[in-house]
Design a protein around this motif. Structure first.
Motif, short mmCIF file in Angstrom:
data_model
loop_
_atom_site.label_atom_id
_atom_site.label_comp_id
_atom_site.label_asym_id
_atom_site.label_seq_id
_atom_site.Cartn_x
_atom_site.Cartn_y
_atom_site.Cartn_z
N TYR A 34 -2.12 -0.60 -2.66
CA TYR A 34 -3.13 -0.73 -1.65
C TYR A 34 -3.77 -2.04 -1.76
O TYR A 34 -4.06 -2.59 -0.58
N GLY A 35 -3.82 -2.74 -3.00
CA GLY A 35 -4.30 -3.90 -3.04
C GLY A 35 -3.32 -5.04 -2.30
O GLY A 35 -3.74 -5.94 -1.54
N GLU A 36 -1.91 -4.68 -2.52
CA GLU A 36 -1.04 -5.64 -1.63
C GLU A 36 -0.95 -5.44 -0.37
O GLU A 36 -0.65 -6.42 0.37
N LEU A 37 -1.24 -4.27 0.01
CA LEU A 37 -1.28 -3.93 1.49
C LEU A 37 -2.41 -5.10 1.91
O LEU A 37 -2.38 -5.55 3.14
N LYS A 38 -3.49 -4.93 1.46
CA LYS A 38 -4.58 -5.52 1.86
C LYS A 38 -4.54 -7.06 1.90
O LYS A 38 -4.77 -7.95 2.67
N ARG A 39 -3.75 -7.49 0.61
CA ARG A 39 -3.49 -9.13 0.38
C ARG A 39 -2.79 -9.41 1.63
O ARG A 39 -2.69 -10.49 2.24
N SER A 41 -2.50 -8.31 4.79
CA SER A 41 -3.27 -8.52 5.87
C SER A 41 -4.42 -9.41 5.82
O SER A 41 -5.17 -9.46 7.04
N GLY A 42 -4.35 -10.25 4.78
CA GLY A 42 -5.31 -11.39 4.75
C GLY A 42 -6.39 -10.94 4.06
O GLY A 42 -7.54 -11.70 4.30
N SER A 43 -6.78 -9.65 3.71
CA SER A 43 -8.00 -9.32 2.91
C SER A 43 -8.01 -9.59 1.41
O SER A 43 -6.83 -9.27 0.81
N ASN A 44 -9.15 -10.10 0.60
CA ASN A 44 -9.41 -10.39 -0.59
C ASN A 44 -10.21 -9.30 -1.29
O ASN A 44 -10.49 -9.26 -2.33
N GLU A 45 -10.34 -8.04 -0.53
CA GLU A 45 -11.23 -7.12 -0.93
C GLU A 45 -10.59 -6.12 -1.87
O GLU A 45 -9.04 -5.80 -1.65
N ALA A 46 -11.15 -5.51 -3.02
CA ALA A 46 -10.46 -4.60 -3.85
C ALA A 46 -9.98 -3.35 -3.09
O ALA A 46 -11.02 -2.89 -2.44
N PRO A 47 -9.09 -2.73 -3.36
CA PRO A 47 -8.85 -1.38 -2.92
C PRO A 47 -9.90 -0.36 -3.29
O PRO A 47 -10.27 -0.58 -4.67
N ARG A 48 -10.31 0.62 -2.52
CA ARG A 48 -11.33 1.41 -2.98
C ARG A 48 -10.56 2.91 -3.06
O ARG A 48 -10.23 3.35 -1.99
N ILE A 49 -10.79 3.72 -4.11
CA ILE A 49 -10.03 4.82 -4.18
C ILE A 49 -10.80 6.05 -4.70
O ILE A 49 -11.66 5.51 -5.71
N VAL A 50 -11.03 7.14 -4.13
CA VAL A 50 -12.14 8.11 -4.72
C VAL A 50 -11.27 9.31 -5.34
O VAL A 50 -10.02 9.51 -4.81
N ILE A 51 -11.88 9.69 -6.32
CA ILE A 51 -11.27 10.73 -7.22
C ILE A 51 -11.97 11.82 -7.53
O ILE A 51 -13.38 11.81 -7.87
N ALA A 72 -6.79 -1.45 -13.97
CA ALA A 72 -5.91 -2.53 -14.29
C ALA A 72 -5.04 -2.96 -13.14
O ALA A 72 -4.54 -4.20 -13.64
N SER A 73 -4.76 -2.43 -12.26
CA SER A 73 -4.25 -2.94 -10.95
C SER A 73 -5.21 -3.55 -10.21
O SER A 73 -4.75 -4.26 -8.75
N GLY A 74 -6.43 -3.48 -10.44
CA GLY A 74 -7.27 -4.26 -9.42
C GLY A 74 -8.18 -3.44 -8.40
O GLY A 74 -8.70 -3.98 -7.65
N ALA A 75 -7.98 -2.19 -8.42
CA ALA A 75 -8.74 -1.11 -7.53
C ALA A 75 -10.09 -0.73 -8.37
O ALA A 75 -10.13 -0.58 -9.57
N ALA A 154 -4.01 -6.84 -12.80
CA ALA A 154 -5.37 -7.59 -12.50
C ALA A 154 -5.88 -8.53 -13.64
O ALA A 154 -5.42 -8.04 -14.62
N HIS A 155 -6.32 -9.71 -13.16
CA HIS A 155 -6.89 -10.54 -14.27
C HIS A 155 -8.37 -10.92 -13.85
O HIS A 155 -8.79 -10.97 -12.82
N GLY A 156 -9.26 -11.35 -14.85
CA GLY A 156 -10.47 -11.89 -14.61
C GLY A 156 -11.39 -11.04 -13.82
O GLY A 156 -11.63 -9.76 -13.83
N GLU A 157 -11.95 -11.94 -12.86
CA GLU A 157 -12.88 -10.93 -11.86
C GLU A 157 -12.13 -10.04 -11.09
O GLU A 157 -12.79 -9.44 -10.34
N ASN A 158 -10.89 -10.06 -11.02
CA ASN A 158 -9.96 -9.16 -10.17
C ASN A 158 -9.79 -7.77 -10.89
O ASN A 158 -9.24 -6.74 -10.19
N ILE A 159 -10.16 -7.53 -11.95
CA ILE A 159 -9.80 -6.27 -12.65
C ILE A 159 -10.93 -5.15 -11.95
O ILE A 159 -12.10 -5.74 -11.69
#
Length: 461
Positions: A34-39, A41-51, A72-75, A154-159
């Motif tokens: 979902y992060g790759e889909l956002k990227r 499409s031009g978005s830098n927002e983190a994916p949001r997933i509810v559990i 770990a993947s940035g969501a 993901a790394h740094g602030e993108n975790i």
């Protein structure tokens, strides 16, 4: 069905054929995908997933593993904690999450668990995404036009981070209460929560609507979910309703996406009864879109006879609320479901919802000012015998030429006076043999004949 995911998610015995590592990898893939889909499409927002999760001991392990993989993947992982499957579907849709995950094995014993994936529209995840998840689990992922030996961390602030989202569950409870068109004041109602996900939700809803609520099996320990409780052991609620002199009772399964009822006499009201009662109610009010109720091939002969008598059309799908919903969506139908109590009201939900189902039955009781037994009376159930045969290979057992020959012989003998259905379970190593006829002894004899052939051919465990 895929290698891991069946008709109702990735299900297995905890830490045997469904492990914490599986959950971590599912989280890793979904967070990255979902992060790759956002990227792209031009978005830098983190994916949001509810559990969400049910009350099984292993649900905590799988929750933390999923969160580890997602972050770990940035969501960002939003945690509803112990809640129902339909609440995850509802919150996924109304709060615009990229997807939702429910940790549950539904009606299975506590030592089993499962991972159900829900898309951003609150529906079961699309098959093409499930196929990608399975490919990643097997180390053979091809996505976005290339092969991936591994997906990036993901790394740094993108975790990613985890977020306590109990407010989402509370909003779902408020939504259910808002659907109550009548006060239940003066009604004595029994609830069997199966020591599962409904334990801290169902009573709150019925209390808020004014019912005098009596609850059993609402003390989860992590190892007692569905244990002699809930919709798979409805005999307990039958006894409870009669002993307490209640007006009706409702039994849920472990994740509360299904509901069976008990009338004031202690008689079971199945999913077929619910489809009849509410389908007729909608038709009488001119609300039954396309004049059609969607059923599965497992619905009782008597249901179709009852629909014929009142002029309601019906469709039959493969077993599984996934297939019921797909048909409803494609043909713009407003009610459908299964004999087991998975009932979908498309105006209000995108999946089966046990608590919603009980509220809708209460609506008919209050509106028509009739007892539940009176509402169900016109539907005469044909005797049915169903045997679940545990086998080594479901497909081989079902497709065996001798088994098929015996099935065909039984079908010919039953003719128009009954039917036989042999199908494999989508979630367990079972072949289900079901016969309906006007006489129960005939049903039993026909089922035994087919089961004996399966045993003689050496397929049983």
């Amino acid at each position: 069905m895929g290698k891991y995911f069946g008709t109702d998610g990735f299900r297995g015995t905890a830490n045997e054929n469904l492990t914490a590592d599986h959950a971590y990898k599912v989280g890793r893939f979904l967070g990255w995908y979902y992060g790759e889909l956002k990227r792209r499409s031009g978005s830098n927002e983190a994916p949001r997933i509810v559990i969400g999760k049910d009350t099984r001991r292993s649900s905590y392990m799988f929750e933390y593993s999923l969160v580890g993989g997602l972050t770990a993947s940035g969501a960002d992982a939003y945690l509803l904690h112990v809640t129902t499957t339909p609440s995850v579907a509802y919150i996924s849709r109304v709060d615009s999450f990229d997807c939702g995950i429910m940790i549950s094995a539904s009606h299975n014993p506590y030592y089993d668990n499962g991972i159900k994936l829900i898309n951003g529209q609150g529906e079961k995840m699309e098959d093409d995404v499930i196929e990608l998840v399975e490919a990643y689990l097997d180390g053979k992922l091809t996505a976005f036009g290339q092969e991936w030996s591994e997906i990036p961390f993901a790394h740094g602030e993108n975790i990613g981070k985890s977020v306590d989202y109990i407010s989402g569950r509370n909003r779902y409870v408020g939504y259910l209460i808002s659907l109550g068109m009548y006060s239940f004041r003066g009604m004595k109602i029994g609830l069997d929560c199966a020591n599962g996900a409904a334990w801290n939700i169902a009573k709150s809803v019925f209390d808020a609507l004014g019912a005098e609520t009596y609850v059993i099996n609402a003390e989860p320990t992590g190892t007692n979910i569905n244990n002699n409780a809930g919709s798979t052991h409805i005999e307990n609620l039958q006894k409870f309703v009669v002993e307490k002199g209640l007006d009706a009772g409702f039994a849920y399964d472990g994740d509360a996406d299904r509901c069976l009822c008990v009338d004031e006499k202690g008689e079971v009201i199945t999913g077929d009864h619910i489809l009849y009662i509410y389908g007729r109610y909608m038709k009488e009010r001119g609300k039954l879109i396309n004049n059609t109720v969607v059923t599965t091939v497992m619905s009782n002969f008597g249901l179709y006879r009852a629909f014929d008598e009142i002029g309601i059309d019906y469709a039959k799908t493969a077993v599984g609320d996934k297939y019921v919903y797909e048909y409803m969506k494609e043909h713009d139908c407003c009610i459908g479901g299964e004999q087991s109590g998975h009932i979908i009201f498309s105006k209000y939900a995108s999946t089966g919802d046990g608590i919603l189902t009980s509220l809708k039955i209460m609506q008919v009781i209050m509106s028509r000012e009739k007892k539940l037994s009176e509402l169900a009376a016109p539907f005469k159930v044909y005797p049915q015998v169903l045997e679940n045969v545990k086998v080594k290979d479901k497909k081989a057992a079902q497709d065996d030429s001798d088994v098929r020959a015996e099935v065909d012989k039984v079908a010919a003998e039953l003719g128009d006076a009954g039917r036989i259905l042999v199908r494999e379970s989508g979630t367990e190593p079972l072949v289900r043999v079901m016969v309906e006829a006007q006489d129960e002894a005939v049903c039993r004899s026909c089922v035994d004949r087919v089961v004996n052939v399966i045993k003689l051919k050496g397929y049983t465990l």
